[in-house]
Design a protein around this motif. Structure first.
Motif, PDB file in Angstrom:
ATOM      1  N   ASN A   7       0.857  -1.186   0.000  1.00 46.79           N
ATOM      2  CA  ASN A   7       0.000   0.000   0.000  1.00 46.79           C
ATOM      3  C   ASN A   7       0.890   1.232   0.000  1.00 46.79           C
ATOM      4  N   PRO A   8       0.996   1.927  -1.124  1.00 45.95           N
ATOM      5  CA  PRO A   8       1.914   3.064  -1.206  1.00 45.95           C
ATOM      6  C   PRO A   8       1.452   4.296  -0.441  1.00 45.95           C
ATOM      7  N   PHE A   9       0.248   4.262   0.146  1.00 51.96           N
ATOM      8  CA  PHE A   9      -0.305   5.443   0.796  1.00 51.96           C
ATOM      9  C   PHE A   9      -0.177   5.408   2.312  1.00 51.96           C
ATOM     10  N   VAL A  10       0.384   4.337   2.865  1.00 49.33           N
ATOM     11  CA  VAL A  10       0.547   4.236   4.312  1.00 49.33           C
ATOM     12  C   VAL A  10       1.972   3.811   4.646  1.00 49.33           C
ATOM     13  N   LYS A  11       2.406   4.147   5.855  1.00 47.98           N
ATOM     14  CA  LYS A  11       3.757   3.782   6.290  1.00 47.98           C
ATOM     15  C   LYS A  11       3.849   2.310   6.676  1.00 47.98           C
ATOM     16  N   ARG A  12       2.802   1.791   7.243  1.00 48.31           N
ATOM     17  CA  ARG A  12       2.797   0.404   7.733  1.00 48.31           C
ATOM     18  C   ARG A  12       2.424  -0.534   6.580  1.00 48.31           C
ATOM     19  N   THR A  13       3.408  -0.824   5.768  1.00 47.65           N
ATOM     20  CA  THR A  13       3.176  -1.697   4.629  1.00 47.65           C
ATOM     21  C   THR A  13       4.437  -2.485   4.338  1.00 47.65           C
ATOM     22  N   ALA A  14       4.328  -3.452   3.445  1.00 40.08           N
ATOM     23  CA  ALA A  14       5.473  -4.271   3.054  1.00 40.08           C
ATOM     24  C   ALA A  14       5.607  -4.230   1.540  1.00 40.08           C
ATOM     25  N   SER A  15       6.798  -4.593   1.072  1.00 39.87           N
ATOM     26  CA  SER A  15       7.017  -4.762  -0.362  1.00 39.87           C
ATOM     27  C   SER A  15       7.177  -6.252  -0.639  1.00 39.87           C
TER      28      SER A  15
END
Length: 364
Positions: free
Chosen positions: A232-240
């Motif tokens: 999710n490119p719109f939140v900080k708490r995400t993974a790639s």
């Protein structure tokens, strides 16, 4: 090795000793007796390499096991191995001490069902100037895993440096320390008073946290090999996510910072989170195609305590301080000591080689 023994388990003297805070193993190359390496981060297991009467480097403890070629390549440590290989090739007796029961430390190759994948560093960055691109094809190591104690202190008050462990003491003319900065800063290894600046420098170069999770795909249909997606490119708490790395039926998830620390505290949280993000990207049907098979928790590894170093604001010069020697006989190497290639395996390699070359020059 030559010299008086102060413990029945450890050789007491070596011209150069390397102390590495990553994985444990005893290695030798039968085809090349002059090259003897051990691997650079969670149990108390240092590595000792000895010298036979004929000059061959041998593993002294227990049965010898053969590692697979992929296992050895994926788990090469960095600064300690670079220095050890270079010094041993020069003809010096070299003693390498390792902390844990696994090759490679923050470079960790895991295996599942005939597949191998990287839970730590997994790339040969900057191949045109990366020394591992040359080392990687050199396989054929034999590995002996033994339970041994971690080094707890280095005393520089005498003529020789004295390393202390629960099973005895080791004396050496020179010591190269390549443990992670968070281990140094914690005081887990008591260093001489003249190394106080190095401890402060390590504190200014803390380890960040980046963890990986590996899913096996039961069906690769619709997944192009080598594709990268962001949860999710719109939140900080995400993974790639790296889809089908090297064409394998795997998905490699990568998360850092606060989210990584949160997931480390809950064994199943990362897998659940990653499944949800992947389902949001590819549809709920992907859930039944995902089998979690491995996950790293670098902050929970006591001989690592994190992933790779970063300089605190206004403290980039701490890398120069950490890379300096203490009285020409106590040295430090590893990725945190590299001004240009910090946080990389080849940065650690370069610093280890530089220290080894300086030691050899000083002996001439």
């Amino acid at each position: 090795m030559a010299g008086k023994r102060t413990s029945p388990m450890l050789p007491s003297q070596a011209p150069v000793t390397l102390l590495m805070g990553m994985s444990a193993s005893e290695l030798r190359r039968p085809q090349c007796p002059s090259e003897c390496v051990a691997q650079d981060h969670v149990e108390s297991r240092p590595t000792v390499i000895d010298t036979a009467a004929n000059g061959d480097k041998i593993a002294r403890h227990g049965p010898v096991r053969v590692a697979s070629r992929h296992h050895v390549r994926g788990c090469h440590p960095r600064g300690g191995v670079a220095a050890g290989r270079h010094l041993a090739a020069s003809g010096l007796d070299v003693l390498l001490i390792e902390a844990t029961d696994r090759i490679g430390g923050r470079a960790h190759t895991a295996f599942h069902d005939g597949l191998h994948f990287h839970l730590g560093c997994g790339w040969l960055h900057s191949a045109d100037r990366n020394g591992w691109a040359v080392v990687a094809p050199e396989f054929g190591f034999h590995i002996d895993r033994t339970t041994s104690p971690w080094i707890t202190g280095i005393d520089a008050s005498g003529h020789a440096l004295r390393l202390t462990s629960a099973r005895g003491e080791i004396e050496a003319a020179r010591v190269i320390v390549t443990v992670p900065t968070d281990v140094l800063a914690s005081g887990a290894i008591r260093l001489p008073p003249r190394a106080a600046d190095h401890i402060d420098a390590a504190g200014a170069l803390p380890l960040g946290l980046a963890d990986k999770i590996i899913f096996k795909l039961s069906d690769c249909d619709g997944f192009e090999p080598g594709t990268q997606v962001l949860g999710n490119p719109f939140v900080k708490r995400t993974a790639s996510y790296h889809l089908r790395p090297f064409g394998w039926p795997l998905i490699e998830g990568f998360v850092g910072g606060e989210a990584a620390r949160e997931f480390e505290a809950d064994g199943d949280a990362f897998a659940a989170f990653a499944r949800d993000e992947l389902a949001g990207l590819f549809g709920s049907g992907i859930r039944r195609r995902l089998e979690p098979i491995a996950q790293s928790r670098w902050a929970r590894q006591p001989f690592a305590r994190g992933s790779y170093s970063h300089a605190l604001p206004a403290h980039a010069e701490a890398r120069v301080v950490l890379a300096g020697d203490v009285d020409g006989r106590l040295f430090f190497a590893g990725e945190a000591c590299s001004m240009q290639d910090f946080s990389t395996a080849h940065g650690a390699l370069q610093t280890g080689l530089a220290i080894a070359q300086n030691i050899l020059k000083a002996r001439r």
